[in-house]
Structures are given as structure tokens and as C-alpha cells.
Design an enzyme around this catalytic site. Structure first.
Site, PDB file in Angstrom:
ATOM      1  N   HIS A 225       1.171  21.973  18.594  1.00 26.72           N
ATOM      2  CA  HIS A 225       0.873  22.974  19.714  1.00 26.72           C
ATOM      3  C   HIS A 225       0.695  24.415  19.121  1.00 26.72           C
ATOM      4  O   HIS A 225      -0.066  25.284  19.671  1.00 26.72           O
ATOM      5  CB  HIS A 225       1.976  23.000  20.787  1.00 26.72           C
ATOM      6  CG  HIS A 225       1.639  21.717  21.666  1.00 26.72           C
ATOM      7  ND1 HIS A 225       1.173  21.627  22.887  1.00 26.72           N
ATOM      8  CD2 HIS A 225       2.498  20.387  21.794  1.00 26.72           C
ATOM      9  CE1 HIS A 225       1.220  20.629  23.466  1.00 26.72           C
ATOM     10  NE2 HIS A 225       2.163  19.746  22.779  1.00 26.72           N
TER      11      HIS A 225
ATOM     12  N   ASP B  15      -1.047  19.092  26.388  1.00 32.15           N
ATOM     13  CA  ASP B  15      -0.463  18.262  27.256  1.00 32.15           C
ATOM     14  C   ASP B  15      -1.226  18.071  28.485  1.00 32.15           C
ATOM     15  O   ASP B  15      -1.074  19.099  29.236  1.00 32.15           O
ATOM     16  CB  ASP B  15       0.985  18.377  27.465  1.00 32.15           C
ATOM     17  CG  ASP B  15       1.832  18.093  26.020  1.00 32.15           C
ATOM     18  OD1 ASP B  15       1.334  17.655  25.033  1.00 32.15           O
ATOM     19  OD2 ASP B  15       2.966  19.083  25.911  1.00 32.15           O
TER      20      ASP B  15
ATOM     21  N   GLU C   8       2.990   9.579  23.110  1.00 32.27           N
ATOM     22  CA  GLU C   8       3.093  10.397  24.351  1.00 32.27           C
ATOM     23  C   GLU C   8       1.688  10.431  25.330  1.00 32.27           C
ATOM     24  O   GLU C   8       0.646  10.815  24.416  1.00 32.27           O
ATOM     25  CB  GLU C   8       3.472  11.903  24.135  1.00 32.27           C
ATOM     26  CG  GLU C   8       4.738  12.083  23.586  1.00 32.27           C
ATOM     27  CD  GLU C   8       4.872  13.361  22.966  1.00 32.27           C
ATOM     28  OE1 GLU C   8       6.194  13.804  22.605  1.00 32.27           O
ATOM     29  OE2 GLU C   8       3.946  14.164  22.644  1.00 32.27           O
TER      30      GLU C   8
ATOM     31  N   HIS D  63      -0.516  13.590  25.376  1.00 29.38           N
ATOM     32  CA  HIS D  63      -0.752  14.647  24.368  1.00 29.38           C
ATOM     33  C   HIS D  63      -1.950  14.197  23.447  1.00 29.38           C
ATOM     34  O   HIS D  63      -2.176  13.060  23.081  1.00 29.38           O
ATOM     35  CB  HIS D  63       0.655  14.447  23.368  1.00 29.38           C
ATOM     36  CG  HIS D  63       0.613  15.186  22.132  1.00 29.38           C
ATOM     37  ND1 HIS D  63       1.673  16.321  22.059  1.00 29.38           N
ATOM     38  CD2 HIS D  63      -0.172  15.467  20.872  1.00 29.38           C
ATOM     39  CE1 HIS D  63       1.439  16.768  20.867  1.00 29.38           C
ATOM     40  NE2 HIS D  63       0.259  16.191  20.325  1.00 29.38           N
TER      41      HIS D  63
END
Length: 287
Positions: free
Chosen positions: A172, A179, A261, A264
Site C-alpha cells: 500500500h 482495498d 484477502e 486487496h
């Protein structure tokens, strides 16, 4: 900073998490070569940039709302509704900052989503290095578990590192990872989260867990549970279809999912693959 103490052991031993260095996207393959949607593991990334210039500005970044105001935003780390239970360091404004390349690719995803009656909603985009440090420091304070009942109901806090849910650095901070989820278009109203309200497990069925207006993805956002893995076999029916839809839309636009995830994604051809920025999430960082 906390990551200088723990990173070497954690990164070498664990497989990943949204707050840790997940495998990076592989370079795009020639048209005749199939491209796997799963990133390949690579060596741990270099030390994040911490110079004064890196901390002050984000070169080539934009506010997503300037590129596509149709995309909804629910920037959780600027609020108390996250796994820490308070606003996170480095988020003075609830903005989605991204590299221009990532933002323009998301605009293409939004076009495709809207054609099917859905819209994107982002939870987190660029994450500054001080926020990552805040996560690591929080993980070492066992008494702070205000939101355990929602975000990690079946996992002891002292296992978050060992299970790979928290670590540093994170993709990130390179500015091309986000996300996100899908909502109906038009989107339903979202309940207001109030600090101290009764919490429900992120693994609870839709209608019981926090109703954040996302279509059913099988778990809530930032759910520290294996059921949040994109292809977890326990996620069936509508939720599985919805995860696959999000993955198809994002993959078609050049993004790669981190398979632990469902929310993500990283731009495959990110412009800053080796730079981790520290500037705050604020309009002044890109203006």
C-alpha cells in the site's frame, strides 16, 4: 520504529497479510502467454523511503475522486471503525490517494462495473509508512483489543504476527495497491458506525455483521480469518460469485489479487515497485 525490530524475522517466516509485504505482481506476460492471477513470492522489498522529500510529497499521485468521482469511498483508517479502534497515524483526511496509473485503471474497472449495475467502493488506498509503524506498535500492546469481537473474533491478538495478518512494510505504501469491494448502483445507505456500539464478528452472515452496503463477499473488510482468503472453499453461493466478479473486473484492468484477502489488489505494472512513501493521506500531499 517498530518495523526495524520485527520485519526481518516476520517477513522471512510468514506468508502475508494486508498490513505486511504480500507477494508482488509479476510483470505482464506477452499476449500468447497465459497470466496467472496469483502473484509470485519475491524477496523482501527494500527499506521504505524516509527522506524529507518523500515524507512531504507524493510524486505522480492523485486523489481518486478527481479521476473518477463515481467511485465510493469508506476510508476506514481515518475513522475509529477499524481493527485498531481509532484513527490511524498518517490519515488526517479520509482520501483515496493513488498513483495516476492505478487511479486511471480503476476508472476502467468502474466503467465495467457500472455496466452490470454495480459500483466500486474503496476502503484503503495509499497507506503511509507511519501508519504501518502504528499497526506494528499496536500489535505489541496486548491490552488494546477494543475491536477484537468484529475483526479477529477467533484469533488471539498475540497470534496476528505469527498468522501473517500484521507486518511491515506493505505494498500500500507504494501507491498502486488498494482495498475495495462492490456495491449496488445506486448504493444503499450505509449505517453510521458509532464508537462503543455492540460489535458483530466479521465472519457472521450478511444481515448480522456490520452492514456497510457492500454486496455479500462472505466476510467483512479486514477480517483476520482464513474465510477472507479469496478462494476459501467455505465461501459458496452468492458470496463466491461476487468475489469472482470483483476478481474478473480487476484482473481485466491489469490488477492482481492478493489471495489471502478478497479485497486487496495491486496494479501489475506499478510505477514505484521499490519505493515506500511516508507523506500523509492529505490533499496537500498531491496538490
Amino acid at each position: 520504529m517498530g518495523h526495524r525490530i520485527a520485519v526481518a524475522l516476520v517477513v522471512a517466516a510468514l506468508l502475508g497479510g494486508c498490513s505486511r509485504p504480500e507477494p508482488r505482481p509479476t510483470p505482464a506476460a506477452p499476449p500468447s502467454t497465459p497470466v496467472s492471477p496469483t502473484p509470485r513470492p519475491t524477496p523482501a522489498p527494500p527499506t521504505p523511503a524516509t527522506s524529507s522529500s518523500a515524507a512531504a510529497r507524493l510524486p505522480g499521485f492523485v486523489d481518486l475522486s478527481d479521476v473518477d468521482p463515481r467511485i465510493h469511498a469508506d476510508i476506514r483508517y481515518a475513522t475509529a471503525h477499524n481493527f485498531v479502534g481509532r484513527p490511524i497515524a498518517g490519515y488526517p483526511e479520509p482520501l483515496c490517494l493513488l498513483t495516476r496509473q492505478a487511479a486511471e485503471a480503476l476508472r476502467r474497472v468502474q466503467d465495467a462495473a457500472l455496466s452490470g449495475g454495480r459500483s466500486l467502493k474503496v476502503y484503503d488506498c495509499y497507506r503511509p509508512q507511519p501508519a504501518v509503524d502504528d499497526f506494528v506498535a499496536w500489535s505489541k500492546r496486548p491490552g488494546e483489543q477494543q475491536t477484537k469481537a468484529e475483526f479477529y473474533p477467533d484469533l488471539a491478538k498475540d497470534r496476528l504476527f505469527a498468522e501473517g495478518y500484521i507486518g511491515a512494510p506493505t505494498a500500500h505504501s507504494r501507491g498502486s495497491t488498494m482495498d475495495l469491494t462492490l456495491v449496488d448502483d445506486p448504493a444503499a445507505d450505509q449505517p453510521v458506525y458509532r464508537r462503543g456500539q455492540p460489535l458483530v464478528a466479521c465472519t457472521a452472515p450478511p444481515g448480522r455483521r456490520f452492514a456497510d452496503n457492500s454486496i455479500d463477499m462472505g466476510t467483512g473488510f479486514d477480517c483476520f480469518d482464513s474465510r477472507a482468503h479469496t478462494a476459501d472453499p467455505r465461501i459458496t453461493g452468492t458470496a463466491r460469485v461476487n468475489r469472482r466478479l470483483l476478481q474478473r473486473l480487476m484482473t481485466d484492468a491489469g490488477f492482481v489479487n492478493y489471495d489471502r484477502e478478497w479485497w486487496h489488489y495491486s496494479l501489475r505494472d506499478e510505477p514505484f515497485p521499490d519505493t515506500f512513501f511516508a507523506a500523509p493521506v492529505a490533499r496537500s500531499s498531491v496538490g
